[in-house]
Design a protein around this motif. Structure first.
Motif, short mmCIF file in Angstrom:
data_model
loop_
_atom_site.label_atom_id
_atom_site.label_comp_id
_atom_site.label_asym_id
_atom_site.label_seq_id
_atom_site.Cartn_x
_atom_site.Cartn_y
_atom_site.Cartn_z
N ALA A 188 0.79 -1.08 0.13
CA ALA A 188 0.03 0.01 0.08
C ALA A 188 0.98 1.25 -0.05
O ALA A 188 0.36 2.35 -0.69
N ARG A 189 1.97 1.33 0.89
CA ARG A 189 2.84 2.48 1.02
C ARG A 189 3.57 2.69 -0.39
O ARG A 189 3.61 3.78 -0.91
N THR A 190 4.02 1.50 -1.05
CA THR A 190 4.54 1.82 -2.35
C THR A 190 3.74 2.22 -3.37
O THR A 190 4.20 3.18 -4.28
N THR A 191 2.58 1.72 -3.42
CA THR A 191 1.38 2.38 -4.34
C THR A 191 1.24 4.05 -4.16
O THR A 191 1.12 4.58 -4.91
N VAL A 192 1.18 4.20 -2.74
CA VAL A 192 1.06 5.84 -2.61
C VAL A 192 2.25 6.63 -3.11
O VAL A 192 1.97 7.62 -3.49
N PHE B 193 -4.57 6.31 -0.40
CA PHE B 193 -3.94 7.57 -0.59
C PHE B 193 -4.18 8.64 0.58
O PHE B 193 -3.21 9.28 1.32
N LYS B 194 -5.54 8.68 0.92
CA LYS B 194 -5.86 9.57 1.93
C LYS B 194 -5.18 9.11 3.23
O LYS B 194 -4.83 10.07 4.13
N LYS B 195 -5.57 7.85 3.61
CA LYS B 195 -4.84 7.27 5.02
C LYS B 195 -3.43 7.58 5.05
O LYS B 195 -2.74 7.86 6.13
N GLU B 196 -2.52 7.70 4.09
CA GLU B 196 -1.08 7.53 4.05
C GLU B 196 -0.58 9.11 3.84
O GLU B 196 0.37 9.39 4.55
N THR B 197 -1.35 10.02 3.36
CA THR B 197 -1.03 11.32 2.99
C THR B 197 -1.82 12.38 4.10
O THR B 197 -1.19 13.28 4.34
N GLY B 198 -3.11 11.92 4.44
CA GLY B 198 -3.72 13.02 5.01
C GLY B 198 -4.76 13.85 4.41
O GLY B 198 -5.31 14.50 4.91
N ALA B 199 -4.59 13.47 2.99
CA ALA B 199 -5.11 14.43 2.07
C ALA B 199 -5.78 13.47 0.75
O ALA B 199 -5.26 12.55 0.68
N SER B 200 -7.02 14.11 0.34
CA SER B 200 -7.35 13.05 -0.86
C SER B 200 -6.63 13.40 -1.79
O SER B 200 -5.72 14.32 -1.93
N PHE B 201 -6.69 12.78 -3.04
CA PHE B 201 -5.86 12.63 -4.06
C PHE B 201 -5.98 14.07 -4.86
O PHE B 201 -4.92 14.71 -5.01
N THR B 202 -7.08 14.44 -4.92
CA THR B 202 -7.44 15.81 -5.56
C THR B 202 -6.85 16.85 -4.77
O THR B 202 -6.38 17.81 -5.44
N GLU B 203 -6.87 16.81 -3.36
CA GLU B 203 -6.40 17.94 -2.64
C GLU B 203 -4.91 17.83 -2.78
O GLU B 203 -4.47 19.14 -2.85
N TYR B 204 -4.41 16.92 -2.58
CA TYR B 204 -2.94 16.70 -2.64
C TYR B 204 -2.45 17.37 -4.24
O TYR B 204 -1.56 17.99 -4.14
#
Length: 143
Positions: A26-30, A65-76
């Motif tokens: 999961a981390r590699t994918t993000v 993505f949201k779990k790993e970064t704290g932001a949605s993909f769009t927000e990021y």
């Protein structure tokens, strides 16, 4: 895909290389998505396309993505583009419309609206302020 994988030597720490080799989690994918955004923010970037490459569903990738970064993909993606735009606007020779296109916005009105929402100033106001600060800094430094 095989031709791409066999072309040249790849950095084993690169998320894309690990993903292509099947060495992913999961981390590699993000990390792959983040790296892709870093390299292609000026183009159209679609989460569904990245999910397809990563062999996961768009909803799974979105959640991870949201779990790993704290932001949605769009927000990021928006924040990444806005930060790039801020850096480009600090240079006097860059016109606001060109900056918008260089960070992936073909519609200047949309870019300006998003920029103002995230920065609190229009792109032109931000550029003017940044250039004034730069001039004040240079003036103080020369005294």
């Amino acid at each position: 895909m095989k031709a791409f994988k066999s072309y040249g030597d790849f950095d084993r720490n690169n998320p894309m290389t690990r993903l292509l080799d099947g060495d992913w989690n999961a981390r590699t994918t993000v990390e792959f998505v983040q790296k892709y955004v870093e390299e292609h923010y000026m183009d159209e970037v679609i989460l569904g396309d990245l999910a397809l490459v990563a062999h996961v569903s768009p909803s799974y990738l979105s959640t991870r993505f949201k779990k790993e970064t704290g932001a949605s993909f769009t927000e990021y993606l928006i924040r990444y583009r806005v930060n790039k735009a801020k850096n480009l606007l600090k240079e006097k020779q860059n016109r606001c419309r060109e900056v918008a296109e260089n960070v992936g916005y073909k519609d200047y009105a949309q870019f300006s609206k998003i920029f103002k929402k995230y920065v609190g100033l229009s792109p032109k106001e931000y550029q003017r302020m940044a250039l004034e600060e730069e001039n004040q800094y240079k003036h103080k430094k020369s005294e």
